[in-house]
Design a protein around this motif. Sequence first.
Motif, mmCIF file in Angstrom:
data_model
loop_
_atom_site.group_PDB
_atom_site.id
_atom_site.type_symbol
_atom_site.label_atom_id
_atom_site.label_comp_id
_atom_site.label_asym_id
_atom_site.label_seq_id
_atom_site.Cartn_x
_atom_site.Cartn_y
_atom_site.Cartn_z
ATOM 1 N N ARG A 46 0.821 -1.217 0.000
ATOM 2 C CA ARG A 46 0.000 0.000 0.000
ATOM 3 C C ARG A 46 0.848 1.256 0.000
ATOM 4 N NH1 ARG A 46 -3.297 -2.982 3.585
ATOM 5 N NH2 ARG A 46 -2.276 -2.014 5.379
ATOM 6 N N VAL A 47 1.980 1.217 0.700
ATOM 7 C CA VAL A 47 2.808 2.424 0.818
ATOM 8 C C VAL A 47 3.977 2.424 -0.160
ATOM 9 C CG1 VAL A 47 2.187 2.753 3.229
ATOM 10 C CG2 VAL A 47 4.220 1.407 2.666
ATOM 11 N N ALA A 48 4.182 1.314 -0.881
ATOM 12 C CA ALA A 48 5.334 1.201 -1.780
ATOM 13 C C ALA A 48 5.387 2.302 -2.832
ATOM 14 C CB ALA A 48 5.350 -0.172 -2.453
ATOM 15 N N PRO A 49 4.269 2.670 -3.499
ATOM 16 C CA PRO A 49 4.366 3.726 -4.523
ATOM 17 C C PRO A 49 4.936 5.034 -3.992
ATOM 18 C CG PRO A 49 2.279 2.563 -4.729
ATOM 19 C CD PRO A 49 2.913 2.081 -3.466
ATOM 20 N N GLY A 50 4.512 5.418 -2.790
ATOM 21 C CA GLY A 50 5.043 6.647 -2.216
ATOM 22 C C GLY A 50 6.481 6.512 -1.751
ATOM 23 N N PRO A 120 3.649 -5.013 -6.403
ATOM 24 C CA PRO A 120 3.256 -6.042 -7.367
ATOM 25 C C PRO A 120 4.094 -5.971 -8.640
ATOM 26 C CG PRO A 120 1.315 -5.001 -6.418
ATOM 27 C CD PRO A 120 2.502 -4.212 -5.935
ATOM 28 N N ALA A 121 4.445 -7.120 -9.166
ATOM 29 C CA ALA A 121 5.336 -7.183 -10.322
ATOM 30 C C ALA A 121 4.770 -6.449 -11.525
ATOM 31 C CB ALA A 121 5.615 -8.641 -10.674
ATOM 32 N N GLU A 122 3.436 -6.449 -11.672
ATOM 33 C CA GLU A 122 2.840 -5.796 -12.834
ATOM 34 C C GLU A 122 2.978 -4.277 -12.790
ATOM 35 O OE1 GLU A 122 -0.494 -6.911 -9.918
ATOM 36 O OE2 GLU A 122 1.320 -7.814 -10.790
ATOM 37 N N ALA A 123 3.317 -3.727 -11.614
ATOM 38 C CA ALA A 123 3.485 -2.283 -11.493
ATOM 39 C C ALA A 123 4.925 -1.843 -11.737
ATOM 40 C CB ALA A 123 3.034 -1.802 -10.112
ATOM 41 N N THR A 124 5.855 -2.790 -11.844
ATOM 42 C CA THR A 124 7.268 -2.438 -11.999
ATOM 43 C C THR A 124 7.551 -1.640 -13.280
ATOM 44 O OG1 THR A 124 7.959 -4.351 -10.697
ATOM 45 C CG2 THR A 124 9.612 -3.352 -12.132
ATOM 46 N N ALA A 175 4.147 9.050 -7.643
ATOM 47 C CA ALA A 175 3.556 8.018 -6.782
ATOM 48 C C ALA A 175 2.171 7.619 -7.265
ATOM 49 C CB ALA A 175 3.493 8.535 -5.341
ATOM 50 N N LEU A 176 1.377 8.590 -7.745
ATOM 51 C CA LEU A 176 0.036 8.276 -8.237
ATOM 52 C C LEU A 176 0.073 7.384 -9.472
ATOM 53 C CD1 LEU A 176 -1.893 11.659 -7.806
ATOM 54 C CD2 LEU A 176 -2.206 9.545 -6.509
ATOM 55 N N ALA A 177 1.076 7.579 -10.323
ATOM 56 C CA ALA A 177 1.197 6.718 -11.507
ATOM 57 C C ALA A 177 1.440 5.273 -11.106
ATOM 58 C CB ALA A 177 2.328 7.225 -12.403
ATOM 59 N N VAL A 178 2.340 5.074 -10.132
ATOM 60 C CA VAL A 178 2.625 3.709 -9.677
ATOM 61 C C VAL A 178 1.409 3.122 -8.969
ATOM 62 C CG1 VAL A 178 4.181 2.288 -8.296
ATOM 63 C CG2 VAL A 178 5.061 4.325 -9.452
ATOM 64 N N GLU A 179 0.739 3.946 -8.166
ATOM 65 C CA GLU A 179 -0.451 3.467 -7.471
ATOM 66 C C GLU A 179 -1.545 3.060 -8.463
ATOM 67 O OE1 GLU A 179 -3.476 4.860 -3.879
ATOM 68 O OE2 GLU A 179 -2.184 6.327 -4.871
ATOM 69 N N ALA A 180 -1.686 3.825 -9.547
ATOM 70 C CA ALA A 180 -2.679 3.479 -10.561
ATOM 71 C C ALA A 180 -2.378 2.114 -11.170
ATOM 72 C CB ALA A 180 -2.719 4.551 -11.648
ATOM 73 N N ALA A 181 -1.098 1.845 -11.413
ATOM 74 C CA ALA A 181 -0.729 0.537 -11.956
ATOM 75 C C ALA A 181 -1.034 -0.575 -10.962
ATOM 76 C CB ALA A 181 0.752 0.527 -12.326
ATOM 77 N N GLY A 184 -4.681 -1.236 -11.052
ATOM 78 C CA GLY A 184 -5.190 -1.692 -12.335
ATOM 79 C C GLY A 184 -5.887 -0.627 -13.153
ATOM 80 N N THR A 185 -5.685 0.646 -12.804
ATOM 81 C CA THR A 185 -6.255 1.745 -13.579
ATOM 82 C C THR A 185 -5.190 2.327 -14.504
ATOM 83 O OG1 THR A 185 -5.763 3.312 -11.788
ATOM 84 C CG2 THR A 185 -7.940 2.276 -11.784
ATOM 85 N N ASP A 186 -5.596 3.306 -15.306
ATOM 86 C CA ASP A 186 -4.708 3.855 -16.336
ATOM 87 C C ASP A 186 -3.692 4.821 -15.713
ATOM 88 O OD1 ASP A 186 -3.511 4.701 -18.623
ATOM 89 O OD2 ASP A 186 -5.234 5.813 -19.403
ATOM 90 N N PRO A 187 -2.383 4.508 -15.771
ATOM 91 C CA PRO A 187 -1.384 5.411 -15.194
ATOM 92 C C PRO A 187 -0.903 6.494 -16.153
ATOM 93 C CG PRO A 187 -0.295 3.426 -15.934
ATOM 94 C CD PRO A 187 -1.764 3.247 -16.249
ATOM 95 N N TRP A 188 -1.325 6.427 -17.427
ATOM 96 C CA TRP A 188 -0.734 7.319 -18.421
ATOM 97 C C TRP A 188 -1.007 8.798 -18.175
ATOM 98 C CZ3 TRP A 188 3.173 5.995 -21.227
ATOM 99 C CH2 TRP A 188 3.364 4.645 -21.517
#
Length: 218
Positions: A46-50, A120-124, A175-181, A184-188
Amino acid sequence: MGAVLRRDLALALRSGGGAGLGVAFYLIFVTLAPLGIGPDPAALARVAPGLVWLGALLAALLTLERIFQPDVEDGTLDHLALAPAPLEATVFVKAFAHWLTTGAPFLLVAPLAGLLLRLPAEATPTLVLSMLAGGPALSFIGSIGAALTAGLKRGGLLTSLLVLPLYVPTLIFGALAVEAAVLGTDPWPMLAIGAAISLGSMALAPVAAAAALRLNLS
């Protein structure tokens, strides 16, 4: 400009030059953070993106003083100010060299940081893209603070205080871009804003930093 870039890269790669210092601090930060938060993988995720972005921001702050301080100490800055090339172009090259030696290595260690923080690996891939999009802003915005405090003894703390508020948008959208990934939402959209901040800082920061250097030299 090529000579300025080569000189800055050589200084950064020397012992104490700062190239390895930022990466070492970043790795220490992401290694110790799980010990303070606890072993729960869900809590870490939960805190990893930040945290991955906060570590990059603090590592950048740690090395900002090296952008101009060596030139002040050996008198090179006076020669650069009188050189035929615009001082703004010189500042651009020096800020870019700072990113190459401090920010660009984060692209390589970011996957390891994500692994340590149970991202999560899919957010890397998004994590790496966010560092690529927003990372240059840390160096170019930081060059303004480094220029304002150039020549001050132990001006690193003052540089951090000046620059830190300007770093907040980059931290938030990275951080919001990574959190979106992760969600499962659009980080673009967040990645695009981070890239826009970097491009804007690359255009405007050299002008502001050059003006600050001229004031210090006058």
